[in-house]
Design a protein around this motif. Sequence first.
Motif, mmCIF file in Angstrom:
data_model
loop_
_atom_site.group_PDB
_atom_site.id
_atom_site.type_symbol
_atom_site.label_atom_id
_atom_site.label_comp_id
_atom_site.label_asym_id
_atom_site.label_seq_id
_atom_site.Cartn_x
_atom_site.Cartn_y
_atom_site.Cartn_z
ATOM 1 N N SER A 103 -9.532 -1.691 -23.895
ATOM 2 C CA SER A 103 -10.340 -0.919 -24.844
ATOM 3 C C SER A 103 -11.819 -0.886 -24.486
ATOM 4 O O SER A 103 -12.419 0.178 -24.404
ATOM 5 N N GLU A 104 -12.416 -2.054 -24.297
ATOM 6 C CA GLU A 104 -13.857 -2.127 -24.056
ATOM 7 C C GLU A 104 -14.244 -1.610 -22.668
ATOM 8 O O GLU A 104 -15.153 -0.803 -22.532
ATOM 9 N N LYS A 105 -13.536 -2.088 -21.631
ATOM 10 C CA LYS A 105 -13.886 -1.703 -20.262
ATOM 11 C C LYS A 105 -13.136 -0.467 -19.774
ATOM 12 O O LYS A 105 -13.512 0.120 -18.762
ATOM 13 N N GLY A 106 -12.070 -0.097 -20.448
ATOM 14 C CA GLY A 106 -11.299 1.086 -20.070
ATOM 15 C C GLY A 106 -10.667 0.993 -18.695
ATOM 16 O O GLY A 106 -10.520 1.996 -18.005
ATOM 17 N N LEU A 107 -10.243 -0.207 -18.303
ATOM 18 C CA LEU A 107 -9.737 -0.414 -16.949
ATOM 19 C C LEU A 107 -8.220 -0.350 -16.820
ATOM 20 O O LEU A 107 -7.714 -0.358 -15.695
ATOM 21 N N ALA A 108 -7.496 -0.315 -17.915
ATOM 22 C CA ALA A 108 -6.043 -0.409 -17.799
ATOM 23 C C ALA A 108 -5.341 0.538 -18.756
ATOM 24 O O ALA A 108 -5.788 0.757 -19.873
ATOM 25 N N LYS A 164 -5.813 2.802 -12.589
ATOM 26 C CA LYS A 164 -6.026 3.774 -11.513
ATOM 27 C C LYS A 164 -6.218 3.005 -10.209
ATOM 28 O O LYS A 164 -6.818 1.921 -10.203
ATOM 29 N N SER A 165 -5.750 3.553 -9.127
ATOM 30 C CA SER A 165 -5.885 2.877 -7.831
ATOM 31 C C SER A 165 -7.333 2.518 -7.534
ATOM 32 O O SER A 165 -7.635 1.431 -7.041
ATOM 33 N N GLY A 166 -8.241 3.411 -7.878
ATOM 34 C CA GLY A 166 -9.649 3.193 -7.574
ATOM 35 C C GLY A 166 -10.312 2.081 -8.364
ATOM 36 O O GLY A 166 -11.371 1.589 -7.980
ATOM 37 N N SER A 167 -9.695 1.677 -9.478
ATOM 38 C CA SER A 167 -10.294 0.610 -10.282
ATOM 39 C C SER A 167 -9.513 -0.702 -10.185
ATOM 40 O O SER A 167 -9.744 -1.622 -10.960
ATOM 41 N N MET A 168 -8.625 -0.805 -9.205
ATOM 42 C CA MET A 168 -7.789 -1.995 -9.084
ATOM 43 C C MET A 168 -8.613 -3.264 -8.883
ATOM 44 O O MET A 168 -8.414 -4.254 -9.587
ATOM 45 N N GLU A 170 0.836 -1.199 0.000
ATOM 46 C CA GLU A 170 0.000 0.000 0.000
ATOM 47 C C GLU A 170 0.871 1.249 0.000
ATOM 48 O O GLU A 170 1.820 1.362 0.764
ATOM 49 N N LYS A 171 0.530 2.151 -0.903
ATOM 50 C CA LYS A 171 1.222 3.434 -0.976
ATOM 51 C C LYS A 171 0.154 4.505 -1.129
ATOM 52 O O LYS A 171 -0.571 4.506 -2.117
ATOM 53 N N ASP A 172 0.062 5.370 -0.176
ATOM 54 C CA ASP A 172 -0.956 6.420 -0.192
ATOM 55 C C ASP A 172 -0.619 7.586 -1.109
ATOM 56 O O ASP A 172 -1.485 8.390 -1.432
ATOM 57 N N ASP A 173 0.623 7.660 -1.552
ATOM 58 C CA ASP A 173 1.055 8.818 -2.335
ATOM 59 C C ASP A 173 1.050 8.578 -3.850
ATOM 60 O O ASP A 173 1.631 9.347 -4.600
ATOM 61 N N VAL A 174 0.372 7.516 -4.309
ATOM 62 C CA VAL A 174 0.312 7.251 -5.746
ATOM 63 C C VAL A 174 -1.145 7.096 -6.191
ATOM 64 O O VAL A 174 -2.018 6.752 -5.398
ATOM 65 N N THR A 175 -1.374 7.352 -7.454
ATOM 66 C CA THR A 175 -2.731 7.255 -7.994
ATOM 67 C C THR A 175 -2.885 6.061 -8.926
ATOM 68 O O THR A 175 -3.950 5.866 -9.499
ATOM 69 N N GLN A 176 -1.818 5.279 -9.082
ATOM 70 C CA GLN A 176 -1.866 4.116 -9.961
ATOM 71 C C GLN A 176 -1.617 2.842 -9.184
ATOM 72 O O GLN A 176 -0.939 2.856 -8.151
ATOM 73 N N ALA A 177 -2.161 1.758 -9.706
ATOM 74 C CA ALA A 177 -1.916 0.430 -9.136
ATOM 75 C C ALA A 177 -1.307 -0.446 -10.225
ATOM 76 O O ALA A 177 -1.689 -0.364 -11.397
ATOM 77 N N HIS A 178 -0.356 -1.249 -9.850
ATOM 78 C CA HIS A 178 0.268 -2.209 -10.762
ATOM 79 C C HIS A 178 -0.020 -3.596 -10.211
ATOM 80 O O HIS A 178 0.318 -3.890 -9.066
#
Length: 175
Positions: A59-64, A88-92, A11-19
């Motif tokens: 493409s279809e779901k726009g999740l990545a 995005k972190s919120g869609s992980m 967990e990293k609170d200072d980023v907006t992306q998830a890998h």
Amino acid sequence: RQMKPGVFFIEKDDVTQAHVRMGHLGTEVSDTPDYYALTVMNEVFGGGFASRLFSTVRSEKGLAYSVFGGVGSGFARQGVFQVGLSTKSGSMAESVDALKIEIDRMINEPPSKDELAKAKESILNSFIFRYDSQSRIMNQLMVYDFWGLPEDFLDTYRSKIEKVSADDVTRVAKQ
């Protein structure tokens, strides 16, 4: 060394992306009688812009932002099966679910004629660029010889890719 299965979360609170990376052991080239079917399956599943992962999750779901996946086949040891994406972190969580759906779909839904044709075309077109000089051909032949692959591996690659059927792809996906 045997790894224990698990979910590892940093967990990293200072980023907006998830890998996200998910995986397990793959196979070895020499132990894979279905190497060609596996190559085509990888292309259908996660190989490029026409792959299931790219067209559905990105493409279809726009999740990545980016997405990939496939079964690795190493020469000296097992490769790694892995799927992954950046989102995005919120869609992980939704993105992980989408990856799992596509894994299940690869196992249970044979590729369409169009998917199969595009995958083979992509593999065979990229093959040309990997062997576009005498030195590249010689280098690859030395690698194949070193690892004990058949002498005709390079010569028969094209025809064996062309022979892969949708049933072959589904069978290796289930394995």
